[in-house]
Write a protein that holds these residues in place. Structure first.
Motif, PDB file in Angstrom:
ATOM      1  N   TYR A   1      35.806  42.321  39.294  1.00  0.00           N
ATOM      2  CA  TYR A   1      36.985  41.920  40.112  1.00  0.00           C
ATOM      3  C   TYR A   1      37.905  41.216  39.404  1.00  0.00           C
ATOM      4  CZ  TYR A   1      39.897  40.499  44.030  1.00  0.00           C
ATOM      5  OH  TYR A   1      40.818  40.329  44.980  1.00  0.00           O
ATOM      6  N   TYR A   2      37.588  40.153  38.646  1.00  0.00           N
ATOM      7  CA  TYR A   2      38.323  39.203  37.971  1.00  0.00           C
ATOM      8  C   TYR A   2      39.031  39.870  37.028  1.00  0.00           C
ATOM      9  CZ  TYR A   2      39.268  34.239  36.847  1.00  0.00           C
ATOM     10  OH  TYR A   2      39.928  33.044  36.586  1.00  0.00           O
ATOM     11  N   LEU A   3      38.305  40.875  36.072  1.00  0.00           N
ATOM     12  CA  LEU A   3      38.957  41.756  35.014  1.00  0.00           C
ATOM     13  C   LEU A   3      40.225  42.678  35.595  1.00  0.00           C
ATOM     14  CD1 LEU A   3      39.197  42.836  32.425  1.00  0.00           C
ATOM     15  CD2 LEU A   3      37.361  44.532  32.963  1.00  0.00           C
ATOM     16  N   LEU A   4      39.768  42.982  36.805  1.00  0.00           N
ATOM     17  CA  LEU A   4      40.982  43.989  37.455  1.00  0.00           C
ATOM     18  C   LEU A   4      42.125  43.253  37.988  1.00  0.00           C
ATOM     19  CD1 LEU A   4      38.670  46.484  39.265  1.00  0.00           C
ATOM     20  CD2 LEU A   4      39.584  46.716  37.321  1.00  0.00           C
ATOM     21  N   LEU A   5      42.017  42.077  38.404  1.00  0.00           N
ATOM     22  CA  LEU A   5      43.028  41.329  38.699  1.00  0.00           C
ATOM     23  C   LEU A   5      43.978  41.019  37.600  1.00  0.00           C
ATOM     24  CD1 LEU A   5      41.761  38.363  41.037  1.00  0.00           C
ATOM     25  CD2 LEU A   5      43.377  40.315  41.651  1.00  0.00           C
ATOM     26  N   ARG A   6      43.322  40.704  36.381  1.00  0.00           N
ATOM     27  CA  ARG A   6      43.902  40.144  35.098  1.00  0.00           C
ATOM     28  C   ARG A   6      44.711  41.390  34.527  1.00  0.00           C
ATOM     29  NH1 ARG A   6      39.341  38.648  32.143  1.00  0.00           N
ATOM     30  NH2 ARG A   6      40.554  38.558  30.327  1.00  0.00           N
ATOM     31  N   LEU A   7      44.044  42.652  34.908  1.00  0.00           N
ATOM     32  CA  LEU A   7      44.471  44.000  34.248  1.00  0.00           C
ATOM     33  C   LEU A   7      45.790  44.325  35.185  1.00  0.00           C
ATOM     34  CD1 LEU A   7      41.478  45.952  33.272  1.00  0.00           C
ATOM     35  CD2 LEU A   7      43.277  45.109  31.696  1.00  0.00           C
ATOM     36  N   ALA A   8      45.641  44.158  36.475  1.00  0.00           N
ATOM     37  CA  ALA A   8      46.914  44.300  37.275  1.00  0.00           C
ATOM     38  C   ALA A   8      47.979  43.461  37.021  1.00  0.00           C
ATOM     39  CB  ALA A   8      46.363  44.296  38.855  1.00  0.00           C
ATOM     40  N   ARG A   9      47.729  42.408  36.756  1.00  0.00           N
ATOM     41  CA  ARG A   9      48.865  41.449  36.473  1.00  0.00           C
ATOM     42  C   ARG A   9      49.576  41.802  35.175  1.00  0.00           C
ATOM     43  NH1 ARG A   9      53.060  38.787  37.698  1.00  0.00           N
ATOM     44  NH2 ARG A   9      53.603  37.175  36.507  1.00  0.00           N
ATOM     45  N   ALA A  10      48.670  42.149  34.131  1.00  0.00           N
ATOM     46  CA  ALA A  10      49.329  42.708  32.904  1.00  0.00           C
ATOM     47  C   ALA A  10      49.864  44.200  33.245  1.00  0.00           C
ATOM     48  CB  ALA A  10      48.122  43.116  31.940  1.00  0.00           C
ATOM     49  N   ARG A  11      49.896  44.969  33.826  1.00  0.00           N
ATOM     50  CA  ARG A  11      50.355  45.997  34.170  1.00  0.00           C
ATOM     51  C   ARG A  11      51.685  45.798  34.925  1.00  0.00           C
ATOM     52  NH1 ARG A  11      47.269  50.809  36.935  1.00  0.00           N
ATOM     53  NH2 ARG A  11      48.964  51.936  36.202  1.00  0.00           N
TER      54      ARG A  11
END
Length: 95
Positions: A40-50
């Motif tokens: 979940y944490y990884l997906l949050l970080r990736l969503a912010r990066a996108r």
């Protein structure tokens, strides 16, 4: 989690902040989201990066650092592994 993207926190530290055991945190995440806290944490970080890739003029290195990745290479690899479309290609299309 969403407030600590630049300086990612460990799962044990997150559990401590929530005043529950690490095992309880993992069980809660699985019960509610069918994923692990780390994922979940990884997906949050990736969503912010996108989001930053699409709507900012920051360099890839700057975006990586703002989202808790060690380098632009690590960010790029993770984006390609976790999303069907290539966000870097999307960014070039918007230019």
């Amino acid at each position: 989690m969403s407030e600590a993207l630049e300086t990612t926190q460990s799962i044990p530290a997150l559990a401590e902040q929530a005043h529950i055991s690490e095992r309880s945190l993992r069980r809660l995440f699985w019960a509610e989201l069918q994923t692990t806290p780390g994922r979940y944490y990884l997906l949050l970080r990736l969503a912010r990066a996108r989001e930053l890739l699409r709507h900012s003029d920051l360099s890839l290195d700057q975006i990586a650092l703002r989202c808790g990745f060690a380098s632009s290479t690590t960010l790029t690899r993770s984006l390609r592994k976790n999303f069907v479309t290539d966000p870097l290609q999307d960014r070039r299309a918007n230019l």
